[in-house]
Write an enzyme that holds these catalytic residues in place. Structure first.
Site, PDB file in Angstrom:
ATOM      1  N   ASP A  73      -9.092   4.144  -1.849  1.00 42.50           N
ATOM      2  CA  ASP A  73     -10.047   4.484  -0.782  1.00 42.50           C
ATOM      3  C   ASP A  73     -11.355   5.058  -1.303  1.00 42.50           C
ATOM      4  O   ASP A  73     -11.573   6.279  -1.281  1.00 42.50           O
ATOM      5  CB  ASP A  73      -9.392   5.465   0.192  1.00 42.50           C
ATOM      6  CG  ASP A  73      -8.180   4.857   0.868  1.00 42.50           C
ATOM      7  OD1 ASP A  73      -7.969   3.638   0.707  1.00 42.50           O
ATOM      8  OD2 ASP A  73      -7.445   5.599   1.527  1.00 42.50           O
ATOM      9  N   GLU A 122       2.756   5.163  -3.769  1.00 42.16           N
ATOM     10  CA  GLU A 122       2.756   6.187  -4.851  1.00 42.16           C
ATOM     11  C   GLU A 122       4.082   6.932  -4.931  1.00 42.16           C
ATOM     12  O   GLU A 122       4.452   7.317  -6.030  1.00 42.16           O
ATOM     13  CB  GLU A 122       1.605   7.170  -4.621  1.00 42.16           C
ATOM     14  CG  GLU A 122       0.228   6.543  -4.726  1.00 42.16           C
ATOM     15  CD  GLU A 122      -0.133   5.679  -3.533  1.00 42.16           C
ATOM     16  OE1 GLU A 122       0.417   5.922  -2.438  1.00 42.16           O
ATOM     17  OE2 GLU A 122      -0.950   4.766  -3.693  1.00 42.16           O
ATOM     18  N   ASP A 152       0.864  -1.182   0.000  1.00 46.65           N
ATOM     19  CA  ASP A 152       0.000   0.000   0.000  1.00 46.65           C
ATOM     20  C   ASP A 152       0.909   1.244   0.000  1.00 46.65           C
ATOM     21  O   ASP A 152       2.126   1.128   0.148  1.00 46.65           O
ATOM     22  CB  ASP A 152      -0.847  -0.089   1.285  1.00 46.65           C
ATOM     23  CG  ASP A 152      -1.910   0.985   1.384  1.00 46.65           C
ATOM     24  OD1 ASP A 152      -2.251   1.597   0.366  1.00 46.65           O
ATOM     25  OD2 ASP A 152      -2.399   1.210   2.512  1.00 46.65           O
TER      26      ASP A 152
END
Ligand code: NOJ
Length: 985
Positions: free
Chosen positions: A625, A549, A546
């Site tokens: 999300d 980025e 996760d």
């Protein structure tokens, strides 16, 4: 809350702690909506603003505009399938022209690559601002990460002709493609079969921002130099200043698709599959699509705003043709899309509009691949030949995943496991989010809540279940933590602009980031996942990456400063969109390298949030999300269809919605939709109420159970669809236009889809209180309701009843669907279950289908340990036969033994009277005749007539006991079975 305790723990450095605490609170507390002000608009991003303004000026000048780029004809050369030349850029007020080396490469699949570099930067003859250690060149290593290792297979048969400033290159299969380069002004036209499909610099918007020294500030009252580009040398946003040591260096190009009204792709955006225009007007966006991987929590739907991952691949489609481009650039990118009435006569099949796109990237090479189709399937195959095809996942990975932030202890995990079994709901994987760690130190378990992870893993394994652990790229900057000590001592972390280890804030508080661009970091990362090193993990432990980025809570736009430095002195600016994929790649390789005590390895499973073109080779993604709202349920299908078009189909969205609490109806509808996501996982935010499917109670739990069971029954079909994607890039979940490429009414459809080659058509209900849906049929073939066999036929919209307990699912005539109908607790427990074949006859009474099957975990399939069957129902012989599709090598003998016991327990033929009359069935005394291994035998048949002619009749062949791995034929009429049958039966 534990999270806050960790942050306030003495190990967390104090400086900045409070600000970050507030930032964190902001992130974990659901806000009303995304904080727009945290993310740039085009006008707040210097290079986007400059290039959009440049485009506006050029367009406003109309015919008076001439692009300042020209090919220097005496530099043109063609060798081994590569054309090289120099492009000269004329700069007003500058005598010397800027030299931009051009290459055009031809790939054996017919794809073409056009790259434009800048000589001065290539030679490193530029000066950097300040003390920067950044590389001076334009970044040219995207191909290393995004493309398959053997991408450079050239078409050396290119035919070349240079006449009066027009260079024509014929290439591709039977030389039917053409690239026509016009020297002045520079443009390239791509033709297939004499028609133009793609044009570069058609509108003259190409722009390569050449290197120049920073002009001194203008004297008072004087105008600034035209070379002093606005936002070119530094830029401040949200309190962060980007120092831009190389000055302005953006690249931009307009790409026109003449006669194409629809373009798809460039995920990830919460938008429609067919991309909307971006320059204002009814229903259009006013911002370009942005590709800059970012942690945009609580994103809004129907927006061109950037999200967590980027694939700069775009497909243009019209009746009779599909073409595409890959903009191979990993820096921040913006794409404008407009549609215009064409000035010229349209190609055959072209609709009333041209789609005109404008691509703008902050740095790097201008590097574009062109794919000339001609149809979606060929396009995906040639795109995948470069960036790779979907990884063949372990079979559990396509079953149901149960996640939440967080299952708080081992006891909790055990309890959830028990309750699933008690309520007879299958699931394969339980997920642990960040709270399982000891104070956000990855590779550790909280000693209080997870004191014995091995026993947890073993408990899951009893029912063939798996555990996925989250491991993020930020490494806690704290004492007595071996991982951060090694990261520092081995010098494997990302650096700041001054060359010091970069420190930012994420879940653990102060953190450092693994630089997965560094081969040594890759190797080190691999070593961390061995069963010896990562204590508490076993064969059934897999990983979730996760925040890659990367998400940095106190960084610009919640990510890393662009002037940070990676391995080999490349700036973060150049590699930003690749960052998540390199990290995922390191994890994927680490998992594949894990060996058990016998030295055995297994397929990896890694879920990533950030991605780039090529990440499909490594695992799955999800859309981040989302929220427990109907509009987010609606947004998911188009987003996943777009992932499939862009070559990364192993994709899902949080079922139930991450933020907030879904109503029971929304949750139920989300499951009915989620069972069609290639990656099917429920997830919930730490503040959300528990919502495991057994909690809602009946009828909801019962309906969800039925939905999940349908996913499990269809796992053989899903696995077969994954196999196809792994071979030729065909999407797993297919939009209407892929299945019916000439059905113009269905080109924009994105709320219904087909599952692989099965002919299964689904249209999930995504609105509250809905009792019926309209399903679009893309052709005139017969379709049957999956549940009742009611007939739907005739191109266009059909109304379908969809009360809460009925999922809209149709079966298109002409397909054979492999299923496994026995209810088990996990897919692993279905390993030895028999198969059911559902034969759905088309109007002519024929059908065809496939099954791919292997052990679902090892790499043995690469050595021939798999079965690949083709099932054919032939109306002429009224028989169903199974033949081998196995390619070289044939099914390995050892594997043949394993699958020997796998049988077919049911064959259900829907619409059977399309092939055989009921009276004939009666004559065969209701017995089917089976030919297998040279011998005949019988099986009983049950014919169920249709209640009326609006339904299909069915024939059930009970327990034919044919082997799934074998060649065999099942005849409905003994007469067709050949001569020998009489003697034997
Ligand atoms: C952000 C992810 O998108 C979400 O799925 C996860 O639960 C949180 N990080 C906590 O790890």
């Amino acid at each position: 809350m534990r999270l806050l305790q960790n942050l306030l723990s003495p190990a967390s450095p104090g400086a900045g702690g409070l600000t970050v605490l507030l930032l964190l609170l902001d992130l974990i507390t659901p806000a009303a909506t995304v904080k727009h002000e945290n993310f740039k608009t085009c006008s707040q991003s210097g290079f986007c603003r400059r290039n959009r303004a440049f485009a506006d000026d050029a367009i406003a000048a109309g015919d008076k505009w001439s692009s300042p780029y020209e090919v220097k004809e005496d530099t043109i050369a063609l060798q081994n399938g590569v054309l090289t030349a120099e492009i000269l850029k004329t700069v007003p007020g500058l005598q010397e022209k800027v030299v931009l080396p051009l290459t055009i490469k031809f790939h054996k699949t017919g794809a073409v690559r056009v790259t434009i570099d800048e000589l001065k930067r290539q030679k490193g003859e530029i000066e950097l601002k300040g003390q920067s250690k950044a590389r001076k060149e334009r970044y040219h290593e995207t191909e290393r990460w995004a493309l398959v290792p053997d991408w450079d297979i050239r078409d050396e048969k290119v035919v070349y002709d240079n006449r009066k400033g027009q260079i024509t290159l014929k290439f591709g299969p039977e030389s039917k493609y053409k690239a026509i380069v016009t020297a002045n002004p520079f443009s390239v036209k791509f033709e297939r079969d004499g028609e133009t499909h793609i044009v570069f610099n058609d509108r003259g918007l190409m722009n390569v921002e050449h290197w120049r020294p920073q002009p001194p500030a203008p004297e008072e009252g004087k105008e600034k130099s035209p070379e002093d580009l606005d936002g070119g040398w530094d830029e401040t946003f949200g309190g962060n200043t980007d120092t831009k040591p190389r000055g302005p260096e953006a690249i931009a190009l307009d790409i026109t698709f003449p006669g194409y009204e629809h373009v798809y792709g460039i995920p990830s955006h919460a938008t429609s599959l067919s991309l909307k225009t971006t320059k204002g007007g009814d229903g259009a966006y006013s911002e370009p699509y942005r590709l800059y991987n970012a942690d945009v929590f609580e994103y809004i739907v129907d927006s061109p705003m950037t999200l967590y991952g980027s694939i700069p691949f775009m497909q243009a489609h019209r009746k009779g043709s599909s073409v595409g481009v890959l903009w191979l650039n990993a820096a921040e990118t913006w794409v404008d899309v407009v549609k215009e009435k064409p000035k010229k006569i349209l190609p055959i099949g072209g609709k009333s509009e041209d789609t005109k796109t404008h691509w703008i990237s902050e740095s790097g090479l201008l590097d574009v691949w062109v794919f000339l189709g001609p149809d979606p399937a060929t396009l995906y195959t040639s795109y995948g030949a470069l960036t790779g095809y979907t990884k063949m996942p372990p079979s559990f990975a396509i079953a149901y995943h149960q996640c939440r932030w967080n299952y708080v202890s081992q006891e909790d995990v055990k309890d959830v496991n028990k309750k699933f079994d008690k309520h007879d709901i299958p699931y394969d994987v339980i997920w642990l989010d960040i709270e399982y760690t000891d104070g956000k130190r990855y590779f550790t378990f909280d000693p209080l809540t997870f004191p014995d992870p091995m026993s947890m893993m073993k408990n899951a394994d009893k029912t063939e279940r798996k555990v996925v652990l989250i491991i993020d790229p930020h490494i806690k900057n704290t004492e007595n933590y071996d991982i951060v000590d090694e990261l520092k001592s081995k010098d494997l972390a990302v650096k700041d602009k001054d060359g010091n280890i970069y420190e930012g804030w994420c879940w653990p508080g102060s953190s450092h980031w693994v630089d997965a661009f560094n081969p040594a970091a890759f190797e080190w990362w691999n070593s961390l996942f061995t069963f010896d090193r990562f204590k508490g993990t076993t064969k059934n432990t897999f990983i979730w990456n996760d925040m890659n980025e990367p998400s940095v809570f106190n960084g610009p736009e919640t990510t890393m400063p662009k002037d940070n430095i990676h391995f080999d002195n490349w700036e973060h600016r150049d590699v930003h969109n690749l960052n998540g994929m390199t990290f995922m790649n390191a994890t994927h390789q680490a998992l594949e390298a894990r060996q058990d005590s016998k030295g055995r390895t297994q397929r990896s499973f890694v879920l990533t949030r950030a991605f780039f073109a090529g990440a499909q080779r490594l695992g799955a993604m999800w859309t981040g999300d989302n929220e427990a709202k109907w509009e987010h349920l609606q947004a998911a299908f188009p987003m996943l269809l777009s992932q499939g078009v862009a070559g990364f189909p192993f994709s899902g969205a949080d079922v139930g919605g991450f933020f907030g609490n879904p109503s029971k109806e929304l949750l139920t509808r989300w499951y009915q939709s989620g069972i069609w996501y290639p990656f099917f996982r429920a997830h919930a935010h730490i503040d959300a109420k528990r919502r495991e499917p057994y909690i809602a109670g009946d009828p909801y739990t019962r309906i969800i159970r039925e939905a999940v069971r349908l996913r499990y029954a269809l796992l053989p079909a899903w696995y077969t669809a994954f196999h196809r994607a792994s071979q030729d890039g065909m999407p797993i979940l297919r939009p209407n236009f892929v299945v019916h490429p000439d059905d113009e009414e269905g080109f924009a459809l994105d709320d219904q889809a087909y599952l692989g080659d099965t002919g299964i058509l689904v249209k999930p209900v995504v609105s509250e209180g809905v009792e019926t849906v309209d399903i679009h049929l893309g052709d005139n073939e017969v379709y049957y309701d999956y549940w009742t066999y009611k007939i739907y036929q005739g191109k266009g919209l059909k109304n379908y009843p969809a009360p809460l307990d009925q999922m809209p699912v149709l079966m298109r005539g002409g397909h054979i669907i492999p299923r496994r109908d026995r209810h088990r607790r996990s897919s692993g427990l279905m390993k030895y279950d028999p198969f059911t074949l559902v034969v759905v006859l088309n109007d002519k009474g024929n059908a065809e289908g496939h099954l791919y099957h292997d052990d679902g975990e090892s790499f043995d399939y690469q050595k021939g340990h798999y079965i690949h069957r083709k099932f054919t129902f032939d109306s002429a012989t009224k028989s169903l036969s199974s033949t081998d599709l196995h390619q070289d090598p044939p099914t390995a003998e050892a594997y043949n033994k394993v699958v020997k016991s796998l049988l077919v327990e049911k064959i259900l033929i829907v619409g059977v009277s399309k092939a055989i009359k009921a009276s004939v069935l009666a004559k065969s005394k209701n017995k089917a005749t089976i030919l297998e291994d040279g011998k005949y035998r019988k099986a009983s048949m049950v014919y169920t007539p249709a209640q009326d002619n609006t339904f299909g009749d069915t024939l059930l062949i009970r327990n034919p006991k044919v082997r799934i791995a074998n060649d065999w034929t099942v005849y409905l009429d003994k007469k067709d079975a050949g001569g020998a049958v009489k003697d034997e039966l």
